[in-house]
Design an enzyme around this catalytic site. Structure first.
Site, PDB file in Angstrom:
ATOM      1  N   ASP A  61      22.971  11.856 -11.672  1.00  0.00           N
ATOM      2  CA  ASP A  61      21.999  12.922 -11.425  1.00  0.00           C
ATOM      3  C   ASP A  61      22.603  14.246 -11.875  1.00  0.00           C
ATOM      4  OD1 ASP A  61      19.349  12.948  -9.287  1.00  0.00           O
ATOM      5  OD2 ASP A  61      20.178  14.874  -9.932  1.00  0.00           O
ATOM      6  N   LYS A  70      23.845  16.045  -4.925  1.00  0.00           N
ATOM      7  CA  LYS A  70      23.497  14.642  -4.683  1.00  0.00           C
ATOM      8  C   LYS A  70      24.655  13.727  -5.069  1.00  0.00           C
ATOM      9  CE  LYS A  70      18.475  15.071  -5.354  1.00  0.00           C
ATOM     10  NZ  LYS A  70      17.313  14.627  -6.169  1.00  0.00           N
ATOM     11  N   THR A  84       8.443  12.387 -11.646  1.00  0.00           N
ATOM     12  CA  THR A  84       7.288  12.649 -12.518  1.00  0.00           C
ATOM     13  C   THR A  84       6.298  13.503 -11.727  1.00  0.00           C
ATOM     14  OG1 THR A  84       6.285  10.548 -11.819  1.00  0.00           O
ATOM     15  CG2 THR A  84       7.550  10.540 -13.866  1.00  0.00           C
ATOM     16  N   THR A 121       7.047   6.361 -12.398  1.00  0.00           N
ATOM     17  CA  THR A 121       5.624   6.119 -12.632  1.00  0.00           C
ATOM     18  C   THR A 121       5.133   6.999 -13.774  1.00  0.00           C
ATOM     19  OG1 THR A 121       5.366   5.639 -10.274  1.00  0.00           O
ATOM     20  CG2 THR A 121       3.357   6.022 -11.548  1.00  0.00           C
ATOM     21  N   LYS A 159       0.864   0.007 -11.355  1.00  0.00           N
ATOM     22  CA  LYS A 159       1.453   0.914 -10.363  1.00  0.00           C
ATOM     23  C   LYS A 159       0.467   2.014  -9.986  1.00  0.00           C
ATOM     24  CE  LYS A 159       4.205   2.975  -7.604  1.00  0.00           C
ATOM     25  NZ  LYS A 159       5.513   3.523  -7.960  1.00  0.00           N
ATOM     26  N   HIS A 187      -4.427   2.373  -2.487  1.00  0.00           N
ATOM     27  CA  HIS A 187      -3.952   2.763  -1.160  1.00  0.00           C
ATOM     28  C   HIS A 187      -4.628   4.056  -0.706  1.00  0.00           C
ATOM     29  CE1 HIS A 187      -0.017   0.474  -2.277  1.00  0.00           C
ATOM     30  NE2 HIS A 187      -1.011  -0.337  -1.997  1.00  0.00           N
ATOM     31  N   CYS A 236     -28.149  -6.672  -0.046  1.00  0.00           N
ATOM     32  CA  CYS A 236     -27.345  -6.139   1.057  1.00  0.00           C
ATOM     33  C   CYS A 236     -26.507  -4.918   0.678  1.00  0.00           C
ATOM     34  CB  CYS A 236     -26.439  -7.232   1.609  1.00  0.00           C
ATOM     35  SG  CYS A 236     -27.337  -8.609   2.349  1.00  0.00           S
ATOM     36  N   ARG A 291     -33.260  -8.954  -6.784  1.00  0.00           N
ATOM     37  CA  ARG A 291     -33.306  -7.623  -6.170  1.00  0.00           C
ATOM     38  C   ARG A 291     -32.050  -6.830  -6.538  1.00  0.00           C
ATOM     39  NH1 ARG A 291     -34.350  -9.271  -0.032  1.00  0.00           N
ATOM     40  NH2 ARG A 291     -33.006 -10.979  -0.749  1.00  0.00           N
TER      41      ARG A 291
END
Length: 431
Positions: free
Chosen positions: A30, A35, A85, A122, A206, A213, A264, A327
């Site tokens: 990184d 970090k 991202t 992603t 993804k 969700h 329905c 219908r």
């Protein structure tokens, strides 16, 4: 395996720690020196249950370390991309991804075999295509195999999710044998849970998962608003809904294809929307469903008209197979739209006898499609005899079609996802 993980946020920290815990030699990388220092001191840079203990164990064992120098990847077998991202100013920002991809491409690899780059970030398919093309045309001394490998980690349960993912998805143009071997080396015996697919399908899966969700959360909240307005118990309603594992919590109705119809779904959805408005509630998700459904009919119309046909055959008229219920049938709506565009439409549905229809179905004919009797062919063969486009709307006619000598110029539109691209060597538009 020697594994490098680029990015030490939630996904990268968990991926680094868990791969090291399973015995791999892992370097987390990184540009944030804080970090890196935390990892090397056995501390987690993110708040996640049990992660600090696993990181500390990895440091003590020597399986895990961290660095800010990407060139430590020179002898890596696999490189995981786990950088952010973010969504900035109304658009996704993939600048970190592109920067990392260029850095990987500039590494002077010392290994004697292909290098595997697995992107867990992603990204939209065009970003993955950029990466694929970059490595395909690379002048690097080692071949770089690029794979889309989406993660399904939830903050707060990421350790459990890493150990028990719903599936291991690998998107690439590599052979299944390569994917199976890679998955085994990385994760052990997980062959039954491995899916090898295309880059674009892996990427979209993804996004589709997260969108689904979000959809579920919003749906539950809108149903909750209705329940509260009538003095009901929202949690009880949703708990009962979830008890149905056949239709509600299952893969039922999750196959792209024809819009919904029948008596329905349209009626009950419209009733809920009407009631919510009468109570002064704004429920935009529920209110948008019927509009989305109609747009699917419009899209299908445009798909058919794109070939400028003079005649179209449609197999299946009722709103679904094995019934004569027309219908709210999307095929009735589609037929009318095609006729409005001067297309001759021939219909076939062996469950449908115009002379036998009564009640609401009979009223559909008089109100929506008075010439239905004239459009219905005497047989499947007669329906498709002079057709330039064949729309497959019901799944029951596939075997008959496979045994027929179809015109080689016939354009087949598969609206229910039954056929493959080699069906009778037909030209086709397929889901």
């Amino acid at each position: 395996m020697k594994v490098c993980v680029l990015g030490l946020g939630y996904v990268g920290s968990v991926t680094s720690a868990m791969l090291a815990d399973s015995g791999h030699s892992v370097v987390g990388i990184d540009i944030d020196h804080k970090k890196v220092d935390m990892i090397n001191k056995g501390m987690s840079p993110v708040s996640e249950p049990k992660l600090s203990e696993i990181i500390k164990s990895g440091i003590v064992s020597g399986n895990l370390s961290a660095s800010s120098d990407i060139n430590v990847c020179h002898d890596a077998d696999c490189i995981f991309i786990c950088v952010g991202t973010p969504f900035e100013d109304g658009a996704p920002d993939f600048s970190q991804i592109k920067s990392v991809l260029l850095e990987i491409n500039s590494i002077d690899f010392s290994v004697n075999q292909d290098v595997c780059v697995l992107n867990r970030s992603t990204c939209l398919p065009d970003i993955h295509q950029y990466a694929y093309d970059l490595f395909l045309n690379s002048s690097n001394t080692r071949k770089i195999n690029y794979l889309v490998h989406p993660e399904f980690l939830r903050e707060g349960s990421a350790i459990k999710d890493f150990l028990n993912p719903p599936v291991y998805i690998f998107g690439s143009d590599l052979k299944d044998e390569y994917i199976d071997s890679l998955a085994t080396h990385l994760y052990g015996d997980v062959s039954n849970d491995v899916i090898s697919t295309t880059i674009s399908d892996a990427a979209l899966t993804k996004y589709a998962s997260n969108a689904f969700h979000a959809l579920k959360v919003s749906f539950a909240n809108e149903i909750g608003s209705i329940a509260e307005s009538i003095g009901g118990n929202a949690l009880n309603v949703m708990n009962m809904l979830c008890q149905d594992k056949v239709l509600n919590i299952s893969d039922a109705y999750l196959k792209p294809g024809l819009p919904y119809g029948g008596s329905c779904l349209p009626k009950d959805l419209a009733t809920l929307v009407h009631f919510s408005k009468s109570q002064g509630m704004d429920l935009p998700l529920l209110a948008s469903i019927s509009q989305s459904n109609f747009l699917q009919i419009e899209n299908l119309k445009e798909l058919i008209l794109s070939s400028n046909p003079k005649s179209v055959a449609i197999l299946g008229v009722a709103f679904k197979s094995d019934t004569d219920d027309i219908r709210n049938s999307p095929i009735i709506s589609l037929t009318n739209l095609l006729v409005e565009n001067d297309v001759e439409v021939k219909l076939w549905d062996d469950n449908l006898d115009v002379n036998s229809l009564i009640g609401a179905n009979l009223r559909v004919i008089s109100h929506s499609i008075p010439d239905l009797g004239g459009m219905l062919a005497e047989s499947l063969e007669m329906a498709i005899k002079d057709a330039e486009v064949l729309l497959l709307a019901h799944n029951k006619y596939l075997k008959e079609l496979e045994n027929m000598d179809l015109n080689e110029d016939l354009l087949v539109v598969d609206a229910i996802g039954l056929l493959d691209n080699e069906f009778k060597n037909q030209k086709g538009i397929f889901w």
